[in-house]
Design a protein around this motif. Structure first.
Motif, PDB file in Angstrom:
ATOM      1  N   ASP A   1      -2.592   5.740  -7.211  1.00 44.82           N
ATOM      2  CA  ASP A   1      -3.764   5.743  -6.330  1.00 44.82           C
ATOM      3  C   ASP A   1      -4.906   6.534  -6.956  1.00 44.82           C
ATOM      4  O   ASP A   1      -6.079   6.143  -6.865  1.00 44.82           O
ATOM      5  CB  ASP A   1      -3.408   6.336  -4.966  1.00 44.82           C
ATOM      6  CG  ASP A   1      -2.626   5.363  -4.090  1.00 44.82           C
ATOM      7  OD1 ASP A   1      -2.514   4.175  -4.471  1.00 44.82           O
ATOM      8  OD2 ASP A   1      -2.129   5.793  -3.032  1.00 44.82           O
TER       9      ASP A   1
ATOM     10  N   ASP B   1       3.139   6.782  -6.345  1.00 46.97           N
ATOM     11  CA  ASP B   1       2.076   6.220  -5.510  1.00 46.97           C
ATOM     12  C   ASP B   1       0.808   7.074  -5.591  1.00 46.97           C
ATOM     13  O   ASP B   1      -0.306   6.561  -5.747  1.00 46.97           O
ATOM     14  CB  ASP B   1       2.534   6.139  -4.047  1.00 46.97           C
ATOM     15  CG  ASP B   1       3.373   4.904  -3.760  1.00 46.97           C
ATOM     16  OD1 ASP B   1       3.414   4.003  -4.614  1.00 46.97           O
ATOM     17  OD2 ASP B   1       3.987   4.846  -2.679  1.00 46.97           O
ATOM     18  N   GLU B   2       0.992   8.385  -5.461  1.00 45.86           N
ATOM     19  CA  GLU B   2      -0.148   9.307  -5.531  1.00 45.86           C
ATOM     20  C   GLU B   2      -0.852   9.186  -6.879  1.00 45.86           C
ATOM     21  O   GLU B   2      -2.081   9.167  -6.970  1.00 45.86           O
ATOM     22  CB  GLU B   2       0.330  10.755  -5.310  1.00 45.86           C
ATOM     23  CG  GLU B   2       0.840  11.053  -3.918  1.00 45.86           C
ATOM     24  CD  GLU B   2      -0.286  11.356  -2.943  1.00 45.86           C
ATOM     25  OE1 GLU B   2      -1.468  11.235  -3.336  1.00 45.86           O
ATOM     26  OE2 GLU B   2       0.008  11.700  -1.790  1.00 45.86           O
TER      27      GLU B   2
ATOM     28  N   THR C   1       0.857  -1.178   0.000  1.00 48.28           N
ATOM     29  CA  THR C   1       0.000   0.000   0.000  1.00 48.28           C
ATOM     30  C   THR C   1       0.897   1.233   0.000  1.00 48.28           C
ATOM     31  O   THR C   1       2.104   1.151   0.286  1.00 48.28           O
ATOM     32  CB  THR C   1      -0.925   0.053   1.240  1.00 48.28           C
ATOM     33  OG1 THR C   1      -0.121   0.283   2.418  1.00 48.28           O
ATOM     34  CG2 THR C   1      -1.695  -1.247   1.395  1.00 48.28           C
ATOM     35  N   SER C   2       0.323   2.373  -0.305  1.00 48.69           N
ATOM     36  CA  SER C   2       1.120   3.597  -0.403  1.00 48.69           C
ATOM     37  C   SER C   2       1.311   4.289   0.949  1.00 48.69           C
ATOM     38  O   SER C   2       2.170   5.158   1.080  1.00 48.69           O
ATOM     39  CB  SER C   2       0.453   4.575  -1.374  1.00 48.69           C
ATOM     40  OG  SER C   2      -0.856   4.906  -0.936  1.00 48.69           O
ATOM     41  N   LYS C   3       0.543   3.901   1.970  1.00 51.76           N
ATOM     42  CA  LYS C   3       0.571   4.636   3.238  1.00 51.76           C
ATOM     43  C   LYS C   3       1.924   4.596   3.961  1.00 51.76           C
ATOM     44  O   LYS C   3       2.385   5.640   4.448  1.00 51.76           O
ATOM     45  CB  LYS C   3      -0.532   4.117   4.172  1.00 51.76           C
ATOM     46  CG  LYS C   3      -0.689   4.974   5.432  1.00 51.76           C
ATOM     47  CD  LYS C   3      -1.841   4.484   6.280  1.00 51.76           C
ATOM     48  CE  LYS C   3      -2.068   5.406   7.478  1.00 51.76           C
ATOM     49  NZ  LYS C   3      -0.894   5.548   8.337  1.00 51.76           N
TER      50      LYS C   3
ATOM     51  N   GLN D   1      -6.492   4.549  -9.722  1.00 52.06           N
ATOM     52  CA  GLN D   1      -7.256   3.411  -9.225  1.00 52.06           C
ATOM     53  C   GLN D   1      -8.461   3.827  -8.376  1.00 52.06           C
ATOM     54  O   GLN D   1      -9.208   2.972  -7.903  1.00 52.06           O
ATOM     55  CB  GLN D   1      -6.345   2.491  -8.392  1.00 52.06           C
ATOM     56  CG  GLN D   1      -5.246   1.836  -9.210  1.00 52.06           C
ATOM     57  CD  GLN D   1      -4.275   1.023  -8.374  1.00 52.06           C
ATOM     58  OE1 GLN D   1      -3.641   0.108  -8.858  1.00 52.06           O
ATOM     59  NE2 GLN D   1      -4.132   1.360  -7.098  1.00 52.06           N
ATOM     60  N   SER D   2      -8.649   5.127  -8.198  1.00 49.16           N
ATOM     61  CA  SER D   2      -9.725   5.614  -7.332  1.00 49.16           C
ATOM     62  C   SER D   2     -11.094   5.409  -7.983  1.00 49.16           C
ATOM     63  O   SER D   2     -11.221   5.309  -9.212  1.00 49.16           O
ATOM     64  CB  SER D   2      -9.521   7.097  -7.007  1.00 49.16           C
ATOM     65  OG  SER D   2      -9.649   7.881  -8.184  1.00 49.16           O
TER      66      SER D   2
END
Length: 493
Positions: free
Chosen positions: A285, A281-282, A230-232, A288-289
Motif C-alpha cells: 500500500d 499489505d502495509e 483490498t487490504s482493509k 502504491q501510494s
C-alpha cells in the motif's frame, strides 16, 4: 390432534428455552425485531393476525437446539419442538413453527411449504440478520412504504454490518412478497446514539456484548480478507483479534477459565500467522501510494521493484486463505460460539455480577499506568522500543474505548488522545517495517525511496514529541479522574 396426556406434559416456550440453555437475549431481540416488522407491514401484505403467535414462538425457539448440536442446531431445534410439543399449540401448529424455525438461516427450501409459513419465515430471517452482532445493537426506528418497496430505517451504531446482513437474509422476503425491502441506516446524532454499554449493566453482560462485537467483526471480514482485493478486511480481522484478546484478558477473572485460555491461545496463534500478510499489505500500500509514486516518478528501477513486492505479497497471502478457510479455525469458531452463546448467557442468569463502572475504572487505570511507566520511550529512536510503547498505548486505548460509554465523555477524550499518539507511532513502525523489506533479496532498492523513508521517519519522530505533550495535559488528567471518582460513588441503578 395430540392426546390429552401429551398436552399435559408439554413445556411452555420459556420452559423449553430454560431446559436447553437457550441464548434468550438474542432470540428475544430477534423476535422483537421480526414482530415489529410484522406489525408495521401486516396490513400492506394482507397477512392474518393469527400468524403473529406462530412467528413469536418460532422466533423465541429458533436457536433452542444450539446447546445440543451447534452445527445442526436448526434440525435439532425442530426435533425438540416436534417431540416435546409447545404448551398452547397443537401438533399442526408445532409443525408450522418448526418449518418457520429451520428457515431462519442457511439456504432457503421453499418447495412444498405453505406460502403463509414462508412469509412468516421471511420475517424471522430478517430479524435474525438484524441481530447478526448477537449484541442487540440494531433497532427498527421507522417503516414506510413506497409504490414498490418497503423501507426499513435501522439504527445500529455499534455494528453497522447488521444492515447488509439483513439485506442478504431478505432473499426469502423478496421471493414471497410483492414488495421489495430495503434497509436504511438511521442518522447518528448525540441524542439518538445507542451506547453498547451502560453504567448499570452487569459486568458479564458487558463482556458478552463487547466480545460478540469483536468476534462478529472477524467473521464479517473473513471473505474479504481471503479474497485480498483490498487490504482493509485483513486489517479489520487483525484489529478485532487484538481487541478480543484484550477483552478476554481484562475479564479473565469473570469468565470460564478453560475455554477462555484456549480461545486466547487460538487468537494469539491466528494473529501471529496473519501478521506477515498484513505487513506486506502495509508495505505494498505504501509503495502504491500517491506520495511514493510522486517521489519515484523518474525512477527506471521502480516499476520492476513494485511488481516484485506485489508478487511476494500474493505468495504470502496464501497463508490467509489457509488460516481462515482451514478446519482448525472452523472448529475453534464453534468453541468461541459456545462460550458466547451458551456459557456467558448462563453465567448472567445464575451468578451475581459486580459493578461495571468500578471494574472499568480499574482496567483503564492499570493500562494507563503501564503507559506512564514507559513514557520515557517516546524520546527513543530505537524501532524496538518505540514499538513496545505503541503496543502499550494501544492496549490502554482499547480499554478506554471499551468502557468510555459506561464512564463518560472524558474517558472518550482520553481514548482519542491515546489514539493520536499511537497513530504516529504506527506510521513510524510502518517505515521501520518498510526499511526491513528493502533489505530482502530482489531488485535493488531505488535510492530516492530510501531517502524518502528516512525523511518520513525523522518527520514523524518530531511529530511524536509534540503530540505526546497533549497526552500529558494536566487538565485532561484531572477531568478523567473526576469522572472516575464519580463513577465509583454513583449508586447502582
Amino acid at each position: 390432534m395430540p392426546s390429552p396426556a401429551r398436552r399435559i406434559g408439554r413445556l411452555s416456550v420459556d420452559e423449553l428455552c430454560a431446559a436447553y440453555h437457550n441464548e434468550d437475549v438474542h432470540t428475544e431481540h430477534v423476535t422483537a425485531l421480526a414482530l415489529r416488522l410484522f406489525d408495521r407491514t401486516r396490513a400492506w401484505l394482507d397477512l392474518p393476525m393469527s400468524g403473529r403467535q406462530l412467528l413469536e414462538a418460532a422466533g423465541r425457539l429458533h436457536d433452542v437446539g444450539y446447546s445440543v448440536d451447534p452445527v445442526h442446531h436448526m434440525q435439532v431445534g425442530a426435533r425438540i419442538v416436534l417431540e416435546k410439543g409447545v404448551k398452547g399449540f397443537g401438533q399442526p401448529q408445532c409443525e408450522q413453527i418448526t418449518k418457520i424455525m429451520v428457515r431462519h438461516s442457511g439456504k432457503v427450501g421453499v418447495s412444498g411449504i405453505p406460502s403463509r409459513v414462508l412469509q412468516l419465515a421471511a420475517f424471522l430471517r430478517i430479524g435474525d440478520g438484524l441481530d447478526y452482532s448477537h449484541a442487540q445493537t440494531a433497532k427498527i426506528v421507522g417503516v414506510r412504504r413506497t409504490r414498490r418497496t418497503i423501507l426499513v430505517t435501522v439504527r445500529s451504531n455499534a455494528f453497522p454490518q447488521c444492515l447488509p446482513r439483513a439485506d442478504r437474509k431478505a432473499d426469502l422476503w423478496r421471493a414471497v412478497f410483492p414488495y421489495d425491502i430495503q434497509f436504511v441506516a438511521a442518522p447518528i446524532t448525540k441524542k439518538t446514539r445507542d451506547p453498547l454499554l451502560r453504567s448499570d449493566m452487569p459486568m458479564i453482560e458487558a463482556a458478552r456484548r463487547l466480545l460478540w462485537i469483536q468476534f462478529k467483526t472477524i467473521l464479517a471480514n473473513v471473505d474479504g480478507a481471503v479474497e485480498g482485493e483490498t487490504s482493509k478486511p485483513l486489517h479489520d480481522v487483525r484489529v478485532a483479534i487484538r481487541r478480543m484478546r484484550s477483552l478476554l484478558h481484562a475479564f479473565r477473572k469473570h469468565l470460564p477459565d478453560e475455554p477462555r485460555r484456549e480461545i486466547q491461545q487460538l487468537l494469539a496463534e491466528l494473529g501471529e500467522e496473519l501478521g506477515p500478510a498484513r505487513d506486506f499489505d502495509e508495505w505494498v500500500d505504501l509503495l502504491q501510494s500517491v506520495p511514493v509514486h510522486s517521489v519515484m516518478a523518474e525512477s527506471r528501477l521502480f516499476p520492476a521493484f513494485l511488481r516484485h513486492h506485489q508478487q511476494r505479497r500474493d505468495l504470502v497471502h496464501a497463508t490467509v486463505r489457509r488460516c481462515l478457510r482451514g478446519p482448525h479455525f472452523a472448529s475453534q469458531r464453534l468453541k468461541i460460539n459456545r462460550l458466547l452463546r451458551v456459557e456467558l448467557p448462563w453465567l448472567i442468569k445464575t451468578e451475581l455480577s459486580g459493578r461495571l463502572p468500578k471494574f472499568a475504572v480499574a482496567q483503564v487505570d492499570k493500562a494507563l499506568n503501564r503507559v506512564w511507566k514507559r513514557a520515557r520511550l517516546h524520546h527513543s529512536t530505537s524501532p524496538k522500543k518505540l514499538h513496545q510503547l505503541r503496543i502499550t498505548l494501544r492496549k490502554a486505548r482499547y480499554q478506554a474505548e471499551f468502557f468510555a460509554p459506561a464512564l463518560g465523555i472524558n474517558t472518550a477524550r482520553l481514548a482519542k488522545q491515546l489514539h493520536r499518539v499511537e497513530r504516529v507511532l504506527g506510521r513510524i513502525h510502518d517505515v521501520d517495517m518498510a526499511m526491513e523489506h528493502l533489505a530482502h533479496e530482489g531488485p535493488r532498492s531505488p535510492r530516492p525511496l530510501v531517502a524518502y523513508l528516512e525523511q518520513q521517519r525523522a518527520h514523524r519522530l518530531k511529530k511524536l514529541r509534540k503530540i505526546w505533550q497533549r497526552l500529558e495535559d494536566p487538565a485532561l488528567e484531572r477531568a478523567v479522574h473526576r469522572e472516575w471518582a464519580s463513577a465509583h460513588v454513583a449508586p447502582d441503578a
